[in-house]
Design an enzyme around this catalytic site. Structure first.
Site, PDB file in Angstrom:
ATOM      1  N   SER A  80       0.813  -1.230   0.000  1.00 42.98           N
ATOM      2  CA  SER A  80       0.000   0.000   0.000  1.00 42.98           C
ATOM      3  C   SER A  80       0.840   1.270   0.000  1.00 42.98           C
ATOM      4  O   SER A  80       0.348   2.336  -0.371  1.00 42.98           O
ATOM      5  CB  SER A  80      -0.921   0.008   1.228  1.00 42.98           C
ATOM      6  OG  SER A  80      -0.160   0.047   2.417  1.00 42.98           O
ATOM      7  N   ALA A 104       7.249  -6.892   1.403  1.00 39.39           N
ATOM      8  CA  ALA A 104       7.714  -5.522   1.664  1.00 39.39           C
ATOM      9  C   ALA A 104       7.057  -4.932   2.909  1.00 39.39           C
ATOM     10  O   ALA A 104       7.241  -3.750   3.185  1.00 39.39           O
ATOM     11  CB  ALA A 104       7.420  -4.636   0.442  1.00 39.39           C
ATOM     12  N   ASP A 161      -3.058  -8.537   8.575  1.00 34.26           N
ATOM     13  CA  ASP A 161      -1.901  -8.280   9.431  1.00 34.26           C
ATOM     14  C   ASP A 161      -1.002  -9.513   9.325  1.00 34.26           C
ATOM     15  O   ASP A 161      -1.353 -10.585   9.823  1.00 34.26           O
ATOM     16  CB  ASP A 161      -2.364  -8.057  10.875  1.00 34.26           C
ATOM     17  CG  ASP A 161      -1.197  -7.741  11.808  1.00 34.26           C
ATOM     18  OD1 ASP A 161      -0.034  -8.045  11.449  1.00 34.26           O
ATOM     19  OD2 ASP A 161      -1.460  -7.201  12.895  1.00 34.26           O
ATOM     20  N   ARG A 192      -2.397  -3.879   6.218  1.00 37.74           N
ATOM     21  CA  ARG A 192      -3.410  -3.877   7.277  1.00 37.74           C
ATOM     22  C   ARG A 192      -4.566  -2.957   6.896  1.00 37.74           C
ATOM     23  O   ARG A 192      -5.723  -3.260   7.147  1.00 37.74           O
ATOM     24  CB  ARG A 192      -2.793  -3.445   8.613  1.00 37.74           C
ATOM     25  CG  ARG A 192      -1.893  -4.478   9.234  1.00 37.74           C
ATOM     26  CD  ARG A 192      -1.094  -3.899  10.370  1.00 37.74           C
ATOM     27  NE  ARG A 192      -0.267  -2.780   9.909  1.00 37.74           N
ATOM     28  CZ  ARG A 192       0.593  -2.111  10.654  1.00 37.74           C
ATOM     29  NH1 ARG A 192       0.756  -2.435  11.923  1.00 37.74           N
ATOM     30  NH2 ARG A 192       1.303  -1.123  10.148  1.00 37.74           N
ATOM     31  N   THR A 209      10.683   6.952   2.017  1.00 42.65           N
ATOM     32  CA  THR A 209       9.315   6.428   2.221  1.00 42.65           C
ATOM     33  C   THR A 209       8.821   6.982   3.560  1.00 42.65           C
ATOM     34  O   THR A 209       9.564   7.683   4.264  1.00 42.65           O
ATOM     35  CB  THR A 209       9.301   4.878   2.321  1.00 42.65           C
ATOM     36  OG1 THR A 209       9.981   4.500   3.516  1.00 42.65           O
ATOM     37  CG2 THR A 209       9.948   4.209   1.125  1.00 42.65           C
ATOM     38  N   TYR A 258      15.469  -4.233  15.300  1.00 47.31           N
ATOM     39  CA  TYR A 258      15.162  -4.140  13.864  1.00 47.31           C
ATOM     40  C   TYR A 258      16.242  -4.875  13.058  1.00 47.31           C
ATOM     41  O   TYR A 258      15.927  -5.675  12.172  1.00 47.31           O
ATOM     42  CB  TYR A 258      15.080  -2.663  13.469  1.00 47.31           C
ATOM     43  CG  TYR A 258      14.832  -2.410  11.995  1.00 47.31           C
ATOM     44  CD1 TYR A 258      13.534  -2.463  11.463  1.00 47.31           C
ATOM     45  CD2 TYR A 258      15.880  -2.095  11.128  1.00 47.31           C
ATOM     46  CE1 TYR A 258      13.308  -2.231  10.109  1.00 47.31           C
ATOM     47  CE2 TYR A 258      15.661  -1.866   9.781  1.00 47.31           C
ATOM     48  CZ  TYR A 258      14.367  -1.935   9.276  1.00 47.31           C
ATOM     49  OH  TYR A 258      14.164  -1.699   7.928  1.00 47.31           O
TER      50      TYR A 258
HETATM   51  P1  NAP Z   1       6.561   1.987   4.635  1.00 47.72           P
HETATM   52  O1  NAP Z   1       6.523   3.068   3.610  1.00 47.72           O
HETATM   53  O2  NAP Z   1       6.387   2.327   6.069  1.00 47.72           O
HETATM   54  O3  NAP Z   1       5.491   0.870   4.204  1.00 47.72           O
HETATM   55  C1  NAP Z   1       5.347  -0.264   4.996  1.00 47.72           C
HETATM   56  C2  NAP Z   1       4.281  -1.137   4.390  1.00 47.72           C
HETATM   57  O4  NAP Z   1       4.140  -2.299   5.195  1.00 47.72           O
HETATM   58  C3  NAP Z   1       2.904  -0.472   4.334  1.00 47.72           C
HETATM   59  O5  NAP Z   1       2.227  -0.893   3.166  1.00 47.72           O
HETATM   60  C4  NAP Z   1       2.215  -1.032   5.567  1.00 47.72           C
HETATM   61  O6  NAP Z   1       0.813  -0.963   5.405  1.00 47.72           O
HETATM   62  C5  NAP Z   1       2.754  -2.459   5.565  1.00 47.72           C
HETATM   63  N1  NAP Z   1       2.711  -3.141   6.864  1.00 47.72           N
HETATM   64  C6  NAP Z   1       3.338  -2.792   8.019  1.00 47.72           C
HETATM   65  N2  NAP Z   1       3.058  -3.662   8.989  1.00 47.72           N
HETATM   66  C7  NAP Z   1       2.242  -4.611   8.439  1.00 47.72           C
HETATM   67  C8  NAP Z   1       1.609  -5.782   8.932  1.00 47.72           C
HETATM   68  N3  NAP Z   1       1.747  -6.178  10.218  1.00 47.72           N
HETATM   69  N4  NAP Z   1       0.837  -6.508   8.092  1.00 47.72           N
HETATM   70  C9  NAP Z   1       0.689  -6.121   6.792  1.00 47.72           C
HETATM   71  N5  NAP Z   1       1.263  -5.035   6.266  1.00 47.72           N
HETATM   72  C10 NAP Z   1       2.022  -4.279   7.084  1.00 47.72           C
HETATM   73  O7  NAP Z   1       7.942   1.193   4.572  1.00 47.72           O
HETATM   74  P2  NAP Z   1       9.020   1.037   3.402  1.00 47.72           P
HETATM   75  O8  NAP Z   1      10.091   2.024   3.644  1.00 47.72           O
HETATM   76  O9  NAP Z   1       8.366   0.953   2.079  1.00 47.72           O
HETATM   77  O10 NAP Z   1       9.643  -0.375   3.809  1.00 47.72           O
HETATM   78  C11 NAP Z   1       9.356  -1.572   3.086  1.00 47.72           C
HETATM   79  C12 NAP Z   1      10.319  -2.646   3.609  1.00 47.72           C
HETATM   80  O11 NAP Z   1      11.651  -2.235   3.325  1.00 47.72           O
HETATM   81  C13 NAP Z   1      10.257  -2.847   5.121  1.00 47.72           C
HETATM   82  O12 NAP Z   1      10.450  -4.202   5.427  1.00 47.72           O
HETATM   83  C14 NAP Z   1      11.433  -2.046   5.631  1.00 47.72           C
HETATM   84  O13 NAP Z   1      11.906  -2.547   6.863  1.00 47.72           O
HETATM   85  C15 NAP Z   1      12.412  -2.250   4.513  1.00 47.72           C
HETATM   86  N6  NAP Z   1      13.450  -1.218   4.430  1.00 47.72           N
HETATM   87  C16 NAP Z   1      13.119   0.080   4.221  1.00 47.72           C
HETATM   88  C17 NAP Z   1      14.149   1.018   4.153  1.00 47.72           C
HETATM   89  C18 NAP Z   1      13.889   2.488   3.926  1.00 47.72           C
HETATM   90  O14 NAP Z   1      14.853   3.277   3.976  1.00 47.72           O
HETATM   91  N7  NAP Z   1      12.650   2.915   3.643  1.00 47.72           N
HETATM   92  C19 NAP Z   1      15.474   0.622   4.295  1.00 47.72           C
HETATM   93  C20 NAP Z   1      15.756  -0.719   4.498  1.00 47.72           C
HETATM   94  C21 NAP Z   1      14.740  -1.639   4.558  1.00 47.72           C
HETATM   95  P3  NAP Z   1      -0.194  -0.869   6.685  1.00 47.72           P
HETATM   96  O15 NAP Z   1       0.397   0.122   7.635  1.00 47.72           O
HETATM   97  O16 NAP Z   1      -1.515  -0.475   6.097  1.00 47.72           O
HETATM   98  O17 NAP Z   1      -0.230  -2.237   7.229  1.00 47.72           O
END
Ligand code: NAP
Length: 238
Positions: free
Chosen positions: A11, A84, A57, A34, A184, A149
């Site tokens: 999302s 993701a 979830d 979620r 993000t 984390y």
């Molecule tokens: P984000 O923008 O915060 O998006 C997180 C996504 O995960 C949202 O769609 C959220 O939707 C969903 N989510 C969270 N908890 C959930 C649950 N319990 N069940 C189902 N969906 C869930 O994060 P992002 O930056 O795109 O990160 C994506 C992945 O990349 C993550 O694993 C993060 O740890 C990893 N990552 C990100 C970065 C960075 O710099 N952004 C760096 C390294 C790794 P809802 O809230 O509606 O559930």
């Protein structure tokens, strides 16, 4: 027939960019998060039709089971799974509450295991499928203020490599993307100008740049059990 791709955490952020790119490649998408309204909003931006949005979830086993049963029943067998979905709760270990530790491990590590397990039942029918889990460069290198984390993301490395070995004979590939700083919601509280000096390319990445690397892993038929770092060179300086 178009391939079915399930994107957990589709999302927002990286998962949303992956969903858009896969829809441009002609995939049918099941976008999972979620918040169902947010997943629906993503679906509305995708190329093509027939995509579905589901609320789940991923840290809850019964919800995962039910969601993947619905996907199988209404959309058919899964070709691609992208994990993701993730959360962060950054704090020094001494200040980290046990409930935050549980939430991090349940969402980032257990959640990914549950969705992989649920998707595999369907993928075994597909005879050619791929999974990309999303770890982090801090899972490889560690980072003060991110002990739990980092542990959840380091766990994904062992999980991904082991699962790759388990399912390779069924032509199912499993790889891990390890991003650095990507623009993000998760990094919205960080100021790029404070962090960018430690990144050789001098800037945060975009969700689309991370999504390109996910697509590469999904579409590379002879790559499995690998970790692909997408961090502008950050880990070289860590
Ligand atoms: P984000 O923008 O915060 O998006 C997180 C996504 O995960 C949202 O769609 C959220 O939707 C969903 N989510 C969270 N908890 C959930 C649950 N319990 N069940 C189902 N969906 C869930 O994060 P992002 O930056 O795109 O990160 C994506 C992945 O990349 C993550 O694993 C993060 O740890 C990893 N990552 C990100 C970065 C960075 O710099 N952004 C760096 C390294 C790794 P809802 O809230 O509606 O559930």
């Amino acid at each position: 027939m178009s391939r079915l791709a399930v994107v957990c955490g589709g999302s927002r952020g990286i998962g949303k960019a992956v969903s858009r790119l896969l829809s441009e490649r002609g995939c049918r998408l099941a976008v999972v998060s979620r918040n169902e309204d947010a997943a629906r909003a993503t679906v509305a931006t995708l190329h093509g039709s027939d995509h579905v949005a589901l609320s789940c979830d991923i840290s809850k086993e019964q919800e995962v089971q039910k969601t993947f049963e619905i996907i199988q029943r209404t959309c058919g067998n899964i070709s691609y799974l992208v994990n993701a979905a993730g959360i962060n709760r950054d704090s020094l270990l001494l200040r980290t509450k046990p409930e935050d530790m549980v939430a991090l491990l349940h969402t980032n590590l257990l959640g990914c295991m549950l969705t992989c397990r649920a998707a595999l039942r369907s993928m075994l029918q597909t005879k050619e499928a791929a999974i990309v889990n999303i770890g982090s460069v801090v899972g490889l290198k560690g980072n003060a203020g991110q002990c739990v984390y980092s542990a959840s993301k380091a766990g994904l490395e062992g999980f991904t490599r082991s699962l790759a070995k388990e399912v390779a004979s069924r032509n199912i590939r499993v790889n891990l993307l390890a991003p650095g700083f990507i623009h993000t919601d998760m990094t919205a509280g960080l100021r790029e100008k404070d962090g960018a000096h430690s990144i050789p390319l001098g800037r945060f990445g975009t969700p689309e740049e991370a999504a390109q690397a996910v697509l590469f892993l999904l579409e590379s038929p002879y790559i499995t059990g690998q970790v692909l770092v997408v961090d502008g060179g950050l880990q070289l300086a860590m």
